[in-house]
Design an enzyme around this catalytic site. Structure first.
Site, short mmCIF file in Angstrom:
data_model
loop_
_atom_site.label_atom_id
_atom_site.label_comp_id
_atom_site.label_asym_id
_atom_site.label_seq_id
_atom_site.Cartn_x
_atom_site.Cartn_y
_atom_site.Cartn_z
N ASP A 16 -7.51 7.40 1.75
CA ASP A 16 -8.16 8.66 1.37
C ASP A 16 -7.22 9.57 0.58
O ASP A 16 -6.01 9.56 0.81
CB ASP A 16 -8.64 9.37 2.65
CG ASP A 16 -9.69 10.42 2.34
OD1 ASP A 16 -10.21 10.44 1.21
OD2 ASP A 16 -9.99 11.23 3.24
N HIS A 33 -7.65 6.98 -8.38
CA HIS A 33 -7.92 5.61 -7.92
C HIS A 33 -6.93 4.63 -8.56
O HIS A 33 -6.46 3.70 -7.92
CB HIS A 33 -9.36 5.20 -8.24
CG HIS A 33 -10.39 6.05 -7.55
ND1 HIS A 33 -10.30 6.39 -6.22
CD2 HIS A 33 -11.54 6.63 -7.99
CE1 HIS A 33 -11.33 7.14 -5.88
NE2 HIS A 33 -12.11 7.30 -6.95
N LEU A 127 -0.03 -13.99 4.43
CA LEU A 127 -0.68 -12.71 4.72
C LEU A 127 -2.14 -12.83 4.29
O LEU A 127 -2.45 -13.50 3.31
CB LEU A 127 0.02 -11.59 3.92
CG LEU A 127 -0.71 -10.25 3.75
CD1 LEU A 127 -0.83 -9.53 5.09
CD2 LEU A 127 0.04 -9.36 2.76
#
Ligand code: FPP
Length: 231
Positions: A16, A33, A127
């Protein structure tokens, strides 16, 4: 490199603050972004460095369709650019890419890019990076229940529901981080976070770096996870 004793196996992140980061600089929201993607890259490197096995990023929620067309397409373009890169972080580092959420409404080329990166990395196991895309916790639970109903069963167990959720191949999140100081869950992994540890740093997502990540991991280490029991 800092030595960390007990790291979470699954970290899930609500990224956020991108919009505020951009607005503070007089820039359009999509610049926030774009910087946010760099923070994703830094976080993936940190996960590799500290041996985290699963990292889920809340990239687009079922509610994010309410944003302007321009912002939505900006996010789609960033995602496409990121996963289509020839020298992407995933194939170079043995990282498997998965997603949760319903991809149907996304543009065809983005869906193709997602299928492509998933196929290319399907056997990687250092991962697991999962992107939550058109994801909502309530929607996940609702779809799971509908799948169970289709099987004509009379009773369901908690395990049955867990096994039908989009996250069925992952452990439940140990640590959930939401940046920017907001303390909300915003319809993220609702069923899965029953016993997650929550951490809310003030930093805006585009500024999130390895130091912030280590701080989150150290904070997690101090938590006494009792799962409702007594220690
Ligand atoms: C929340 O900040 C952020 C989002 C809803 C989008 C996150 C998307 C990306 C970082 C790009 C996606 C790309 C990849 C590679 C997954 P906000 O816009 O709600 O910030 P604000 O609360 O300050 O307005």
């Amino acid at each position: 490199m800092e030595k960390l004793k007990k790291v979470p196996s699954h970290v899930a992140i609500i990224m956020d603050g991108n919009g505020r980061w951009a607005t503070k600089r007089g820039l359009p929201r999509n610049f926030g972004h774009r910087e946010g993607v760099k923070a994703i890259e830094r976080t993936i490197y940190a996960c590799l460095k500290y041996g985290i096995k699963y990292c889920t990023f809340f990239a687009f929620s079922t509610e994010n369709w309410k944003r302007s067309k321009e912002e939505i397409h900006g996010i789609f373009n960033l995602l496409r650019e990121y996963i289509d890169k020839d020298d992407n972080i995933f194939t170079k580092n043995n990282v498997k890419v998965t997603s949760i959420g319903v991809l149907d409404p996304f543009p065809e080329d983005l869906k193709k890019s997602l299928i492509n990166i998933k196929e290319k990395t399907i056997n990687f196991d250092r991962l697991n990076v999962c992107f939550a895309l058109n994801y909502g916790g309530r929607d996940d639970i609702t779809r799971a229940i509908n799948k169970i109903i289709e099987q004509d069963v009379k009773r369901v167990t908690e395990k049955d529901i867990l096994n039908m959720l989009d996250t069925r191949s992952m452990p439940e999140p140990d640590l959930i981080i939401r940046t920017s100081g907001e303390m909300r869950i915003s319809n993220f992994l609702l069923y899965q976070m029953a016993y997650s540890e929550l951490y809310f740093p003030k930093v805006l997502w585009p500024d999130f770096n390895e130091k912030h990540f280590i701080k989150a991991l150290k904070n997690y280490q101090k938590r006494n996870r009792r799962y409702g029991g007594i220690t």
